[in-house]
Design a protein around this motif. Structure first.
Motif, short mmCIF file in Angstrom:
data_model
loop_
_atom_site.label_atom_id
_atom_site.label_comp_id
_atom_site.label_asym_id
_atom_site.label_seq_id
_atom_site.Cartn_x
_atom_site.Cartn_y
_atom_site.Cartn_z
N ARG A 77 -6.17 -71.30 -42.00
CA ARG A 77 -6.92 -70.15 -42.50
C ARG A 77 -7.07 -70.22 -44.02
N ARG A 78 -5.98 -70.55 -44.70
CA ARG A 78 -6.01 -70.59 -46.16
C ARG A 78 -6.79 -71.78 -46.70
N LEU A 79 -6.75 -72.90 -45.99
CA LEU A 79 -7.55 -74.05 -46.42
C LEU A 79 -9.04 -73.75 -46.32
N ARG A 80 -9.43 -73.10 -45.24
CA ARG A 80 -10.85 -72.79 -45.05
C ARG A 80 -11.33 -71.69 -46.00
N ALA A 81 -10.43 -70.85 -46.47
CA ALA A 81 -10.80 -69.77 -47.37
C ALA A 81 -10.97 -70.23 -48.81
N ASP A 82 -10.48 -71.40 -49.14
CA ASP A 82 -10.53 -71.89 -50.52
C ASP A 82 -11.67 -72.90 -50.66
N PRO A 83 -12.56 -72.69 -51.63
CA PRO A 83 -13.70 -73.61 -51.78
C PRO A 83 -13.30 -75.06 -52.06
N ARG A 84 -12.12 -75.28 -52.64
CA ARG A 84 -11.68 -76.65 -52.94
C ARG A 84 -11.36 -77.43 -51.67
N THR A 85 -10.96 -76.74 -50.61
CA THR A 85 -10.51 -77.42 -49.40
C THR A 85 -11.31 -77.05 -48.15
N ALA A 86 -12.30 -76.20 -48.32
CA ALA A 86 -13.04 -75.66 -47.17
C ALA A 86 -13.73 -76.74 -46.34
N LEU A 87 -14.12 -77.84 -46.96
CA LEU A 87 -14.88 -78.87 -46.24
C LEU A 87 -14.05 -80.08 -45.82
N ILE A 88 -12.77 -80.09 -46.15
CA ILE A 88 -11.91 -81.22 -45.73
C ILE A 88 -11.74 -81.14 -44.21
N PRO A 89 -12.01 -82.21 -43.49
CA PRO A 89 -11.78 -82.18 -42.05
C PRO A 89 -10.31 -81.93 -41.73
N VAL A 90 -10.08 -81.01 -40.80
CA VAL A 90 -8.72 -80.70 -40.35
C VAL A 90 -8.67 -80.94 -38.85
N VAL A 91 -7.78 -81.84 -38.46
CA VAL A 91 -7.55 -82.13 -37.05
C VAL A 91 -6.20 -81.52 -36.68
N VAL A 92 -6.21 -80.58 -35.77
CA VAL A 92 -4.96 -80.01 -35.27
C VAL A 92 -4.40 -81.01 -34.27
N LEU A 93 -3.19 -81.47 -34.55
CA LEU A 93 -2.50 -82.44 -33.71
C LEU A 93 -1.16 -81.81 -33.38
N THR A 94 -1.05 -81.26 -32.17
CA THR A 94 0.06 -80.39 -31.83
C THR A 94 0.53 -80.59 -30.40
N THR A 95 1.70 -80.07 -30.10
CA THR A 95 2.19 -80.08 -28.72
C THR A 95 1.68 -78.87 -27.94
N SER A 96 1.11 -77.90 -28.64
CA SER A 96 0.67 -76.67 -27.98
C SER A 96 -0.62 -76.87 -27.19
N ALA A 97 -0.53 -76.60 -25.90
CA ALA A 97 -1.71 -76.63 -25.04
C ALA A 97 -2.15 -75.21 -24.70
N LEU A 98 -1.67 -74.24 -25.46
CA LEU A 98 -2.02 -72.83 -25.20
C LEU A 98 -3.47 -72.56 -25.58
N ASP A 99 -4.19 -71.88 -24.68
CA ASP A 99 -5.59 -71.53 -24.95
C ASP A 99 -5.73 -70.73 -26.24
N ARG A 100 -4.79 -69.80 -26.49
CA ARG A 100 -4.91 -68.96 -27.69
C ARG A 100 -4.80 -69.80 -28.96
N ASP A 101 -3.95 -70.85 -28.97
CA ASP A 101 -3.86 -71.72 -30.15
C ASP A 101 -5.13 -72.54 -30.31
N LEU A 102 -5.63 -73.08 -29.23
CA LEU A 102 -6.87 -73.85 -29.25
C LEU A 102 -8.02 -73.01 -29.77
#
Length: 143
Positions: A77-102
């Motif tokens: 959330r904070r990366l996307r809210a900041d213009p310096r980092t808003a466009l950096i690709p972010v890949v979530v790589l996690t053990t969570s398979a929860l729909d709410r996290d996805l």
């Protein structure tokens, strides 16, 4: 001499997952510069901090969700809210398979969501494909 920009910022608190990921990148010679941070606050300091804590921006962030200090969704959330980092690709790589996290990850602007495979060979293959796509094939916007 200024520090060179990492190709990948790996935000991961599990030492075994860090080693597996780094092993896969080395094995396939995909990333020369990987910077590892171990918790959400360290990631925010590295990407958004002022002064000595902040570093050059990476080409891609691999972000675990279940992090100490600051949860991965808050980091996103904070990366996307900041213009310096808003466009950096972010890949979530996690053990969570929860729909709410996805769903929340995509709502907050994740570029991809990958559930970490338990199998070693599959995990290495996921890292190989991630590296190929985000470092070689993807065309990022001009900074």
């Amino acid at each position: 001499m200024p520090e060179s920009a990492p190709e990948i910022l790996l935000v991961e608190d599990n030492p075994d997952d860090v080693e597996l990921t780094l092993h896969a990148f080395r094995k396939y010679r995909l990333a020369n510069r990987v910077h590892v941070v171990r918790d959400g606050q360290e990631a925010l300091d590295r990407l958004l901090g002022d002064g000595d804590a902040a570093g050059p921006l990476p080409k891609v962030v691999l972000l675990d969700l279940n992090l100490p200090k600051v949860h991965g969704l808050e980091v996103l959330r904070r990366l996307r809210a900041d213009p310096r980092t808003a466009l950096i690709p972010v890949v979530v790589l996690t053990t969570s398979a929860l729909d709410r996290d996805l769903e929340e990850s995509y709502r907050l602007g994740a570029n991809s969501y990958i559930v970490k495979p338990v199998d070693f060979q599959r995990f290495v293959e996921v890292c190989r494909v991630l590296g190929l796509y985000w470092l070689l094939y993807n065309t990022p916007p001009k900074a």
